[in-house]
Design an enzyme around this catalytic site. Structure first.
Site, short mmCIF file in Angstrom:
data_model
loop_
_atom_site.label_atom_id
_atom_site.label_comp_id
_atom_site.label_asym_id
_atom_site.label_seq_id
_atom_site.Cartn_x
_atom_site.Cartn_y
_atom_site.Cartn_z
N ASP A 93 0.83 -1.20 0.00
CA ASP A 93 0.00 0.00 0.00
C ASP A 93 0.86 1.25 0.00
OD1 ASP A 93 -2.16 1.67 0.09
OD2 ASP A 93 -2.50 1.45 2.23
N ASP A 96 2.81 1.62 -3.73
CA ASP A 96 2.10 2.14 -4.90
C ASP A 96 2.08 3.67 -4.90
OD1 ASP A 96 0.27 2.66 -2.92
OD2 ASP A 96 -1.32 1.42 -3.73
N GLY A 97 2.03 4.27 -3.72
CA GLY A 97 2.09 5.73 -3.66
C GLY A 97 3.45 6.26 -4.09
N ARG A 101 4.20 8.71 -7.48
CA ARG A 101 4.93 9.99 -7.48
C ARG A 101 6.20 9.90 -8.32
NH1 ARG A 101 2.96 9.56 -2.19
NH2 ARG A 101 4.85 8.51 -1.48
N ASP A 114 -7.00 1.80 -4.50
CA ASP A 114 -6.26 1.67 -3.25
C ASP A 114 -7.20 1.68 -2.05
OD1 ASP A 114 -3.68 1.65 -1.80
OD2 ASP A 114 -4.31 3.62 -1.12
N ASP A 118 -8.14 -1.48 0.52
CA ASP A 118 -7.96 -1.35 1.98
C ASP A 118 -9.23 -1.73 2.72
OD1 ASP A 118 -5.37 -0.52 1.65
OD2 ASP A 118 -5.83 1.61 1.77
#
Length: 315
Positions: A93, A96-97, A101, A114, A118
């Site tokens: 999790d 992926d962020g 970016r 996402d 969750d």
């Protein structure tokens, strides 16, 4: 087919139509100071089409789903494998962020994927805990409801009143300092989400390792009952499930508990993460209340505007 024009042909025709004469020479519309941007965009439409579904962050999201589903298969029968798969899914999790970016691939689809992942994974784990600890089932059911309701209300309020391009993580301090801190500080968000999941994983492991929480771990088939079974005596289904366990039966859970693990580390994980889990639930409550108030404020403003319009029509 002669009557069909492409977007580029239409833009070229519009350009030719809007030419002007300067000092006796034809000047294309593009060179005019107030040229419409949509025409220019049509003329510069050579960029390759992007497949949002194949962006790196979204591929990581699909991997999270696969790992989560695999962990659900092992959840009632193999706690160690389940915990490993579930933990990797949760840790991805954060990855992926970072990928979004790094490759400039942040998308609304990815953000929703996402969030949905969750919510679904946590709900599935809490559902199992409700079956593992039936006396506390109502508590786990309430936690599932709070988690789903608060995030849905918050997302809906953000889209309805903040605009379709507004992220649900853009919370102004004037609306809620705590929500602003939770969503804008990446460290706070990661620690809160990670330890919240760690608490429920710890409870899951305790259902396999702690007789204090799972008294059934101490239960065995008495010798007299075992002898009667060998002689063909009638037995109830719970004893049969303990003897003839299969991966798709309720007896699989009891069979897995027979291979119990030490409860020391699950207790440590649960104890350390409990305060953060409690903080996360407080955030969910605040999020639900604030989103409800925001929607109510929008309704009040919409009703006022409707009355103003009706009053002007009457005049």
């Amino acid at each position: 087919m002669a009557g069909v024009t492409t977007r580029r042909q239409a833009a070229a025709a519009q350009q030719e139509k809007n030419t002007t004469t300067v000092n006796g020479n034809a000047a294309p519309f593009m060179e005019q100071e107030n040229a419409p941007r949509d025409i220019l965009d049509e003329l510069d439409d050579d960029e390759p089409a992007e497949n949002i579904f194949l962006f790196y962050p979204n591929l990581i999201g699909y991997a999270r789903i696969i790992l989560a589903v695999a962990s659900l298969y092992y959840m009632p029968i193999h706690p160690r494998t389940c915990t490993l798969l579930y933990s990797i899914s949760c840790l991805l999790d954060a990855l992926d962020g970072i990928a979004a970016r790094a490759y400039n691939q942040s998308t609304r689809f990815g953000a929703v994927l996402d969030m949905v992942t969750d919510r679904c994974t946590t709900s599935c784990l809490l559902t199992f805990l409700a079956s593992a600890f039936p006396r506390w089932a109502i508590l786990f059911q309430l936690l599932i409801s709070l988690d789903l309701a608060s995030h849905y209300m918050h997302m809906y309020a953000t889209l309805a009143l903040g605009g379709s391009n507004t992220s649900h993580k853009n919370v102004d301090k004037s609306r809620s300092f705590l929500l602003n801190l939770y969503y804008t500080n990446k460290n706070v968000l990661f620690i809160a989400c990670f330890l919240n999941e760690a608490f429920f994983v710890g409870l899951y492991l305790l259902s396999f390792s702690s007789p204090l929480l799972s008294p059934s771990l101490l239960e065995t088939v008495p010798p007299s009952t075992a002898a009667a079974i060998h002689q063909g005596a009638q037995v109830n289904s719970s004893i049969l499930s303990m003897i003839f366990a299969n991966p798709y039966s309720a007896g699989a859970l009891e069979m897995a508990r027979a291979n119990k693990m030490d409860s020391f580390w699950p207790w440590v994980i649960t104890g350390v993460s409990f305060p953060v889990m409690a903080f996360k639930q407080v955030v969910n409550v605040i999020q639900l209340v604030k989103a409800s108030r925001w929607l109510a404020e929008g309704d009040i403003e919409a009703r006022r505007e409707a009355r103003r319009i009706a009053k002007r029509r009457q005049e």
